[in-house]
Scaffold this active site. Structure first.
Site, short mmCIF file in Angstrom:
data_model
loop_
_atom_site.label_atom_id
_atom_site.label_comp_id
_atom_site.label_asym_id
_atom_site.label_seq_id
_atom_site.Cartn_x
_atom_site.Cartn_y
_atom_site.Cartn_z
N HIS A 2 -91.18 133.33 -13.77
CA HIS A 2 -91.90 132.83 -14.79
C HIS A 2 -92.35 133.73 -15.76
CE1 HIS A 2 -92.28 129.75 -11.87
NE2 HIS A 2 -93.01 130.26 -10.82
N HIS A 21 -90.95 125.51 -11.49
CA HIS A 21 -89.85 126.19 -10.48
C HIS A 21 -88.33 125.55 -10.28
CE1 HIS A 21 -93.92 127.16 -8.90
NE2 HIS A 21 -93.24 128.36 -8.38
#
Length: 330
Positions: A56, A216
């Protein structure tokens, strides 16, 4: 699969080592290299601790520094940090005023941060679980709304408030209040390839896109026909505004976030489209942010975040911040 790495199992550790070395003015490793923390600690200030799986970046390690996070714990790609990492951060970062844990609403993160809080119960700890996703159904990874790009907004506002001396209870209350006033929706033009598996998370044809993706690599809430930028923005913003329901006089923060593989030029094009649409509705875009901050590895996609902010929160947003990924003098 072609990636700049040596081995998949060492990618995260080597990346973090490079990050800390590149930003040594701001950050250092915590005990046993279990987390990244501010180089200079602040006695008497509530410590803000967050984290999540790698993939991320620049969130969360890129937000460690003055005016934002005090520490960030990083797990393997798309995998929550372990409770022992979080406990180590709590013990090292608590300088007398307690710790606020900022947690994205994904099952693994919620479970491991909760377990860490129990294991470190001798410390004063509060937890804010960020739920800014427009999709109330969540996904296989979460119950209810996921924590996505709006996490940056929460961490910036709480970080500024903590820097200004707010108490733990005040910070926790602000974080919970913000949950109802920040909404995000993402769109993807393709899946991502996770280094450990070497498999693409989902595959789209040339005329398809995924609406409502998380961070994700997971598919969205609907697979729809690819369209023009204005049409995509219209659909995304419609979902956000029907959920957020801003009043005409509200001050809005507009944040266009790249998911890892989208050119900056396209992010600004999307910003221009979203802002024009908001203004046509009589909304006031009081603050803006455009860039790649909360990613899903190399996903070709973007997210739109709209936040309804009060006057004191605009001041917190404007307050000085000095991190690797976000920096201004205020």
């Amino acid at each position: 699969m072609k990636k700049f790495m040596n081995r998949a199992e060492t990618l995260v550790a080597e990346s973090l080592a490079g990050f800390v070395a590149a930003h040594e003015r701001l950050v250092t490793f915590g005990a046993d290299r279990r987390f990244v923390r501010r180089r200079s600690l602040c006695p008497g200030k509530v410590a803000l601790i967050s984290g999540g799986g790698a993939g991320h970046e620049p969130m969360h390690v890129g937000f460690v520094g003055k005016g934002m996070l005090d520490a960030a714990c990083t797990g393997h790609v798309f995998t929550s940090p372990t409770p022992d990492q979080i406990v180590a951060a709590i013990r090292e970062m608590d300088r007398g005023a307690g710790c606020l844990l900022v947690v994205k609403n994904y099952d693994g993160d919620v479970m491991n941060f909760a377990m860490a809080a129990e294991l470190a119960a001798q410390h004063r700890i509060a937890t804010v679980i960020v739920r800014d996703d427009v999709n109330p159904g969540g996904s296989k990874r979460s119950q209810d709304r996921r924590g996505v790009a709006g996490t940056l907004v929460v961490e910036k506002l709480l970080g500024a408030a903590a820097e200004a001396g707010w108490r733990l209870e005040e910070l926790s209350a602000l974080g919970e209040d913000l949950n109802g006033r920040i909404r995000t929706m993402g769109v993807a033009l393709g899946g991502v390839t996770v280094p450990d598996t070497e498999r693409e998370t989902f595959v789209l044809s040339e005329d398809e896109m995924e609406m409502g993706v998380g961070i994700h690599g997971e598919p969205g809430r609907a697979r729809v026909t690819f369209a023009t930028a204005d049409e995509i923005v219209e659909a995304m913003l419609g979902a956000i505004l029907s959920d957020l329901a801003p009043d005409r006089g509200d001050n809005l923060l507009l944040f266009i976030n790249g998911l890892g593989g989208t050119p900056v030029s396209e992010l600004y094009l999307a910003y221009n489209s979203v802002r024009a649409r908001l203004q046509s509705l009589g909304a006031t875009v009081a603050r803006s942010l455009v860039g790649t901050y909360v990613t899903s590895l190399d996903m070709a996609g973007l997210s739109i975040t709209v936040a309804r902010l009060k006057e004191r929160e605009l001041s917190l947003w404007d307050a000085p911040v000095d991190t690797a990924a976000l920096r201004w003098k205020g």
